[in-house]
Design a protein around this motif. Sequence first.
Motif, PDB file in Angstrom:
ATOM      1  N   PRO A   1     102.173 -30.238 -24.718  1.00 60.12           N
ATOM      2  CA  PRO A   1     103.092 -30.772 -25.943  1.00 60.12           C
ATOM      3  C   PRO A   1     102.305 -31.829 -26.577  1.00 60.12           C
ATOM      4  CG  PRO A   1     104.446 -30.242 -24.118  1.00 60.12           C
ATOM      5  CD  PRO A   1     102.980 -30.295 -23.388  1.00 60.12           C
ATOM      6  N   ALA A   2     101.714 -32.615 -25.899  1.00 61.60           N
ATOM      7  CA  ALA A   2     100.926 -33.903 -26.508  1.00 61.60           C
ATOM      8  C   ALA A   2     100.042 -33.521 -27.566  1.00 61.60           C
ATOM      9  CB  ALA A   2     100.177 -34.791 -25.391  1.00 61.60           C
ATOM     10  N   MET A   3      99.532 -32.063 -27.662  1.00 53.42           N
ATOM     11  CA  MET A   3      98.604 -31.730 -28.556  1.00 53.42           C
ATOM     12  C   MET A   3      99.244 -31.190 -29.862  1.00 53.42           C
ATOM     13  SD  MET A   3      95.552 -31.845 -27.375  1.00 53.42           S
ATOM     14  CE  MET A   3      96.004 -33.390 -26.569  1.00 53.42           C
ATOM     15  N   ASP A   4     100.771 -31.312 -29.912  1.00 55.48           N
ATOM     16  CA  ASP A   4     101.441 -30.899 -31.145  1.00 55.48           C
ATOM     17  C   ASP A   4     101.021 -31.682 -32.425  1.00 55.48           C
ATOM     18  OD1 ASP A   4     103.024 -29.157 -29.542  1.00 55.48           O
ATOM     19  OD2 ASP A   4     104.481 -30.257 -29.497  1.00 55.48           O
TER      20      ASP A   4
ATOM     21  N   PHE B   1      95.526 -34.358 -20.117  1.00 50.89           N
ATOM     22  CA  PHE B   1      94.264 -34.782 -20.103  1.00 50.89           C
ATOM     23  C   PHE B   1      93.523 -35.035 -21.393  1.00 50.89           C
ATOM     24  CE2 PHE B   1      89.477 -33.946 -20.286  1.00 50.89           C
ATOM     25  CZ  PHE B   1      88.951 -35.021 -19.650  1.00 50.89           C
ATOM     26  N   ASP B   2      93.547 -34.011 -22.150  1.00 50.60           N
ATOM     27  CA  ASP B   2      92.921 -34.351 -23.605  1.00 50.60           C
ATOM     28  C   ASP B   2      93.772 -35.577 -24.415  1.00 50.60           C
ATOM     29  OD1 ASP B   2      90.480 -32.701 -24.114  1.00 50.60           O
ATOM     30  OD2 ASP B   2      91.740 -31.354 -23.418  1.00 50.60           O
ATOM     31  N   THR B   3      93.101 -36.284 -25.236  1.00 49.96           N
ATOM     32  CA  THR B   3      93.582 -37.260 -26.016  1.00 49.96           C
ATOM     33  C   THR B   3      93.544 -36.510 -27.293  1.00 49.96           C
ATOM     34  OG1 THR B   3      91.409 -38.188 -26.403  1.00 49.96           O
ATOM     35  CG2 THR B   3      93.011 -39.076 -24.648  1.00 49.96           C
ATOM     36  N   GLN B   4      92.983 -35.588 -27.728  1.00 49.41           N
ATOM     37  CA  GLN B   4      92.852 -35.034 -29.003  1.00 49.41           C
ATOM     38  C   GLN B   4      92.398 -33.415 -28.911  1.00 49.41           C
ATOM     39  OE1 GLN B   4      90.328 -36.328 -32.352  1.00 49.41           O
ATOM     40  NE2 GLN B   4      92.257 -35.960 -33.621  1.00 49.41           N
ATOM     41  N   GLY B   5      91.304 -33.483 -28.399  1.00 50.82           N
ATOM     42  CA  GLY B   5      90.612 -32.048 -28.140  1.00 50.82           C
ATOM     43  C   GLY B   5      90.104 -31.692 -29.538  1.00 50.82           C
ATOM     44  N   MET B   6      88.391 -31.857 -29.262  1.00 52.39           N
ATOM     45  CA  MET B   6      87.735 -31.488 -30.456  1.00 52.39           C
ATOM     46  C   MET B   6      87.771 -29.998 -30.547  1.00 52.39           C
ATOM     47  SD  MET B   6      86.122 -33.621 -32.101  1.00 52.39           S
ATOM     48  CE  MET B   6      84.722 -33.013 -33.070  1.00 52.39           C
ATOM     49  N   THR B   7      88.134 -29.219 -29.598  1.00 49.60           N
ATOM     50  CA  THR B   7      88.371 -27.538 -29.570  1.00 49.60           C
ATOM     51  C   THR B   7      89.198 -27.240 -30.663  1.00 49.60           C
ATOM     52  OG1 THR B   7      87.807 -27.278 -27.323  1.00 49.60           O
ATOM     53  CG2 THR B   7      89.148 -25.708 -28.371  1.00 49.60           C
ATOM     54  N   ILE B   8      90.551 -28.030 -30.939  1.00 52.22           N
ATOM     55  CA  ILE B   8      91.366 -27.960 -31.781  1.00 52.22           C
ATOM     56  C   ILE B   8      90.946 -27.963 -33.278  1.00 52.22           C
ATOM     57  CG2 ILE B   8      93.492 -28.785 -32.816  1.00 52.22           C
ATOM     58  CD1 ILE B   8      94.230 -29.625 -29.800  1.00 52.22           C
ATOM     59  N   LEU B   9      90.090 -29.230 -33.421  1.00 51.98           N
ATOM     60  CA  LEU B   9      89.614 -29.414 -34.795  1.00 51.98           C
ATOM     61  C   LEU B   9      88.504 -28.521 -35.084  1.00 51.98           C
ATOM     62  CD1 LEU B   9      89.058 -33.334 -34.488  1.00 51.98           C
ATOM     63  CD2 LEU B   9      91.133 -31.975 -34.921  1.00 51.98           C
ATOM     64  N   GLU B  10      87.741 -28.048 -34.259  1.00 55.47           N
ATOM     65  CA  GLU B  10      86.712 -27.085 -34.594  1.00 55.47           C
ATOM     66  C   GLU B  10      87.287 -25.711 -35.108  1.00 55.47           C
ATOM     67  OE1 GLU B  10      83.342 -28.938 -31.407  1.00 55.47           O
ATOM     68  OE2 GLU B  10      84.975 -27.336 -30.634  1.00 55.47           O
ATOM     69  N   ALA B  11      88.341 -25.439 -34.418  1.00 54.11           N
ATOM     70  CA  ALA B  11      89.046 -24.095 -34.823  1.00 54.11           C
ATOM     71  C   ALA B  11      89.651 -24.179 -35.976  1.00 54.11           C
ATOM     72  CB  ALA B  11      90.331 -23.873 -33.413  1.00 54.11           C
ATOM     73  N   ILE B  12      90.660 -25.380 -36.386  1.00 58.23           N
ATOM     74  CA  ILE B  12      91.142 -25.374 -37.511  1.00 58.23           C
ATOM     75  C   ILE B  12      90.153 -25.390 -38.641  1.00 58.23           C
ATOM     76  CG2 ILE B  12      92.650 -26.918 -39.015  1.00 58.23           C
ATOM     77  CD1 ILE B  12      93.952 -25.574 -36.404  1.00 58.23           C
ATOM     78  N   ALA B  13      88.893 -26.108 -38.648  1.00 57.61           N
ATOM     79  CA  ALA B  13      88.027 -26.256 -39.591  1.00 57.61           C
ATOM     80  C   ALA B  13      87.467 -24.831 -39.849  1.00 57.61           C
ATOM     81  CB  ALA B  13      86.620 -26.966 -38.957  1.00 57.61           C
TER      82      ALA B  13
ATOM     83  N   GLU C   1      98.576 -48.840 -25.775  1.00 56.86           N
ATOM     84  CA  GLU C   1      99.426 -50.002 -26.180  1.00 56.86           C
ATOM     85  C   GLU C   1     100.332 -50.536 -24.554  1.00 56.86           C
ATOM     86  OE1 GLU C   1      99.451 -49.660 -30.787  1.00 56.86           O
ATOM     87  OE2 GLU C   1     101.194 -49.083 -29.546  1.00 56.86           O
ATOM     88  N   HIS C   2     100.758 -49.305 -24.222  1.00 54.22           N
ATOM     89  CA  HIS C   2     101.764 -49.682 -23.041  1.00 54.22           C
ATOM     90  C   HIS C   2     101.257 -50.385 -21.854  1.00 54.22           C
ATOM     91  CE1 HIS C   2     104.796 -48.443 -20.040  1.00 54.22           C
ATOM     92  NE2 HIS C   2     104.076 -48.276 -19.146  1.00 54.22           N
TER      93      HIS C   2
ATOM     94  N   GLN D   1      97.803 -40.449 -31.653  1.00 54.26           N
ATOM     95  CA  GLN D   1      98.925 -41.327 -31.683  1.00 54.26           C
ATOM     96  C   GLN D   1      99.288 -41.367 -30.194  1.00 54.26           C
ATOM     97  OE1 GLN D   1      99.960 -43.274 -34.454  1.00 54.26           O
ATOM     98  NE2 GLN D   1     100.899 -44.380 -32.884  1.00 54.26           N
ATOM     99  N   HIS D   2      99.490 -40.384 -29.344  1.00 52.48           N
ATOM    100  CA  HIS D   2     100.050 -40.281 -28.051  1.00 52.48           C
ATOM    101  C   HIS D   2      99.073 -41.063 -27.102  1.00 52.48           C
ATOM    102  CE1 HIS D   2      97.349 -36.986 -27.198  1.00 52.48           C
ATOM    103  NE2 HIS D   2      97.329 -37.402 -25.723  1.00 52.48           N
TER     104      HIS D   2
END
Length: 430
Positions: free
Chosen positions: A362-365, A340-352, A219-220, A212-213
């Motif tokens: 904070p944008a990764m919240d 820098f990161d818009t999402q971070g696959m590192t996050i998704l891989e960890a949660i998985a 869009e801006h 979203q961020h």
Amino acid sequence: MRIAFFTDVFLEIPGGIPSSIKAQKTTLESLGHHVTIFCPGWKKQQPGISMDKQSHLSLIKNSNEDIIIVPSFKLLRPNGAPLAKSPTKIIKYINKLYPNFSSSFDLVHVHYEASCSIAGVKLAKKYHLKLVQTMHGREDIAIYTNVPTPLNYLVAPLLNFLHQKSLESIQKRKITLPKKDNYLIKTLVHRNMWELMIRQASLADIVISPSQHFAKNLEHYHAAKTVHVVSNGIDDELLAKYSFKIRERQQNDPLKIIWSSRVSKEKRILPFLESIKQSKCHKNIQLTVIGDGNQLQEAKAFAKANLTDTKIVFLGLVPHEELFQYEKDQHLSIINSYGFDTQGMTILEAIACGLPVIYADPAMDENIPDHCGLRAKNNTPAAMAELLDYIFENPELIKAMSKAALRASPSVMQSAQIKKLLNLYQSSSN
């Protein structure tokens, strides 16, 4: 549906974009769709090819004939990856393979903004196919951070100029952004790369962001009236090969942390190593570093000089399908990028796999499911060191966050995202 993916990212190098592309392909094909990927590679070869795991230069025939290697430079290999030749040469090559492109494909989905991706845009326009563009990352930060100053002030305008020239025959509106603003354009490097990104997005019928961020940022700058958010996802088939348990850590046990991002400046490996150095528990931290990048040697040198009491293992590149094997016995995954990161696959891989995440941005919240991770108070090494000490002194946090991550695991799988993607495909189809 017959879908053509175009990307300039080499699929055999571990990273967020290639893993998300491959996960989308696998999931779409499991639902009966047909996906062909056009991307750079080590040499032209038909049918599709893959790399031999033993050598970056050794090619083997691949049973998957849906990966088309476009003309690529033999010697130009930024960061060790092949680079696609000009859009004109790529289009000429593809036209020989598919004389009537529109009879072979229903839709074009582009996953980057360089030569091969430009070719995808031009083919979609030429054959009147609807065009979907996923904007994956902050190319302005990548160039500003990784290309030394003042060279980056030459590279960014050059890339922007070449991009504009490649697309001028189909570009309907001129993309001109302010030299500076109070939002994201801080220098001429940022301005040129944002113009490039917005030009690419403006030609698409559907524009997608993984978060979203980042959609708000696009869009801006008027990339599209609406930028649709479709999260990246983890390959369901890949994860099905593993089983994961709740992570637990007892008082005074070593704190095991895994770094599974590029070892590069924009990912901020050196500030994280400095955090470990400043941590009161640095002797009880065990760090596994997976990845390659422009700061690998600096990171090794820093660790050797400053972290002799900390167990650190640099494993280099690891095939993506083996990543979860390394993550199975860890307590934390770290993503230390900032802005820098818009999402971070590192996050998704960890949660998985039920692995808690620590992070700085904070944008990764929005990408961290509830109770699955902890963020440092700010982006300084001292703040991350404080967080490491807090987690070390409260070992029960690992179990609580791991439980939450395992509960959230289904939400980060590609199967959970594919319906939204298909809805966009169908809304943009002829």
